[in-house]
Design an enzyme around this catalytic site. Structure first.
Site, PDB file in Angstrom:
ATOM      1  CB  ALA A 176     -17.922 -25.211 -76.867  1.00 24.90           C
TER       2      ALA A 176
ATOM      3  N   GLY B 167     -13.042 -26.152 -75.501  1.00 25.78           N
ATOM      4  CA  GLY B 167     -12.989 -24.567 -75.617  1.00 25.78           C
ATOM      5  C   GLY B 167     -12.454 -24.169 -74.356  1.00 25.78           C
TER       6      GLY B 167
ATOM      7  CD  GLU C 240     -10.209 -25.342 -78.634  1.00 28.59           C
ATOM      8  OE1 GLU C 240     -11.187 -25.131 -78.442  1.00 28.59           O
ATOM      9  OE2 GLU C 240      -9.848 -25.563 -79.844  1.00 28.59           O
TER      10      GLU C 240
ATOM     11  CD  GLU D 148     -12.462 -29.953 -78.709  1.00 28.88           C
ATOM     12  OE1 GLU D 148     -11.431 -30.859 -78.358  1.00 28.88           O
ATOM     13  OE2 GLU D 148     -12.217 -28.930 -78.302  1.00 28.88           O
TER      14      GLU D 148
END
Ligand code: DAK
Length: 258
Positions: free
Chosen positions: A65, A109, A112, A132
């Site tokens: 992200a 992300g 993911e 993260e």
């Protein structure tokens, strides 16, 4: 439809979506994710698309992200916006088969997103990780959940807690990716897999996807029951007759999604 952060094409019934924010290693900002969800929705309703490939660049599938976009946000902002939930769900809910073709970094992300796809074909340059923890947070769209189901508790804990990256070979050994290919061959192999899927009856491929996903959410007995019932249901389709007759008559089947 034109997108700012995606390059999109449709060929041979395969929708190809390339994430395209090269300066930020395809970091997933809210605009890119919204475009991706919109693009998948439009491919889902497009009869010309029978399988989908999501890819990035040689250097990065997606490096996570977008940290710059997230860094200043407050709890209230991310909570009220239910950040990423709707768009991530759209990717997860897509009913047509979706392959992730991953080269380079698939982090946070990005990892993911790849795990939301039905399977991952990795280049030998791929690196997966949930870093993260290095940012003082945890994964937010499946890194502690899907990764654990895919690679098991030990490796998931290791990756989520240490933030270390897993290379393509370890990812294949651990069940995160279905195959590893030389980087130069990645798109050829991924598109070939998608084209093979696109040649099948889409009623069958969508049913298979549904059954596998349903099984992940239920007990073995429930999953087996669901599988058996949808198997029975496929006998109501013309494609079942065509597929089995073609085998008996020693010819290629002509599926019509009916
Ligand atoms: N966000 C924003 N920019 C990024 C980025 C990212 N995740 N990753 C890389 N970039 C940018 C860099 O800032 C740099 O930009 P410039 O400085 O050139 O302007 C450019 O991409 C090139 O990166 P590097 O110069 O760092 O390239 P290197 O080859 O040296 O290193 C690297 C590559 C991938 C190892 C490194 O860039 C890196 O560590 N990137 C961060 C990886 C990471 O921590 N990813 C996890 C992000 S957190 C949520 C759901 C999900 C999430 C959050 C919330 N909710 C439901 C609420 C997900 C969170 C994450 O993914």
């Amino acid at each position: 439809m034109a997108y700012d952060n995606l390059i999109v094409s449709i060929n041979d019934h395969v929708g190809l979506i390339q994430l395209n924010r090269p300066k930020a290693l395809n970091a997933l900002n809210s605009k890119l994710l919204a475009e991706l969800a919109k693009c998948l929705k439009s491919m889902e309703s497009n009869d010309k698309v029978r399988a989908i490939v999501i890819t990035g660049s040689e250097k990065a599938f997606a490096a996570g992200a977008d940290i710059s976009e997230m860094s200043g946000k407050s709890f209230v902002e991310v909570y009220r916006a239910d950040m990423f939930n709707e768009d991530a769900n759209m990717i997860d809910r897509c009913r047509k088969p979706v392959i992730a073709a991953v080269a380079g970094y698939a982090l946070g992300g990005g990892c993911e997103l790849a795990m939301m796809c039905d399977f991952i074909i990795a280049a030998d340059t791929a690196k997966f990780g949930q870093p993260e923890v290095n940012l003082g947070v945890c994964a937010g769209i499946g890194g502690t959940q899907r990764l654990t189901r895919l690679v098991g508790r030990a490796k998931s804990m290791d990756m989520n807690l240490t933030g270390r990256f897993m290379d393509a070979e370890e990812a294949e050994r651990s069940g995160l990716v279905s195959r590893v290919v030389p980087a130069k061959k990645l798109m050829e192999v991924a598109l070939d897999a998608a084209e093979r899927i696109a040649e099948k009856s889409m009623i069958a491929t969508m049913t298979i996807k549904e059954a596998v996903k349903r099984g992940e959410e239920s007990s073995l007995a429930e999953g087996l029951l669901f599988e058996r019932r949808v198997f029975h249901a496929l006998f109501a389709t013309e494609d079942q007759k065509e597929g089995m007759n073609a085998f008996v008559e020693k010819r290629e089947p002509q599926f019509r999604d009916k």
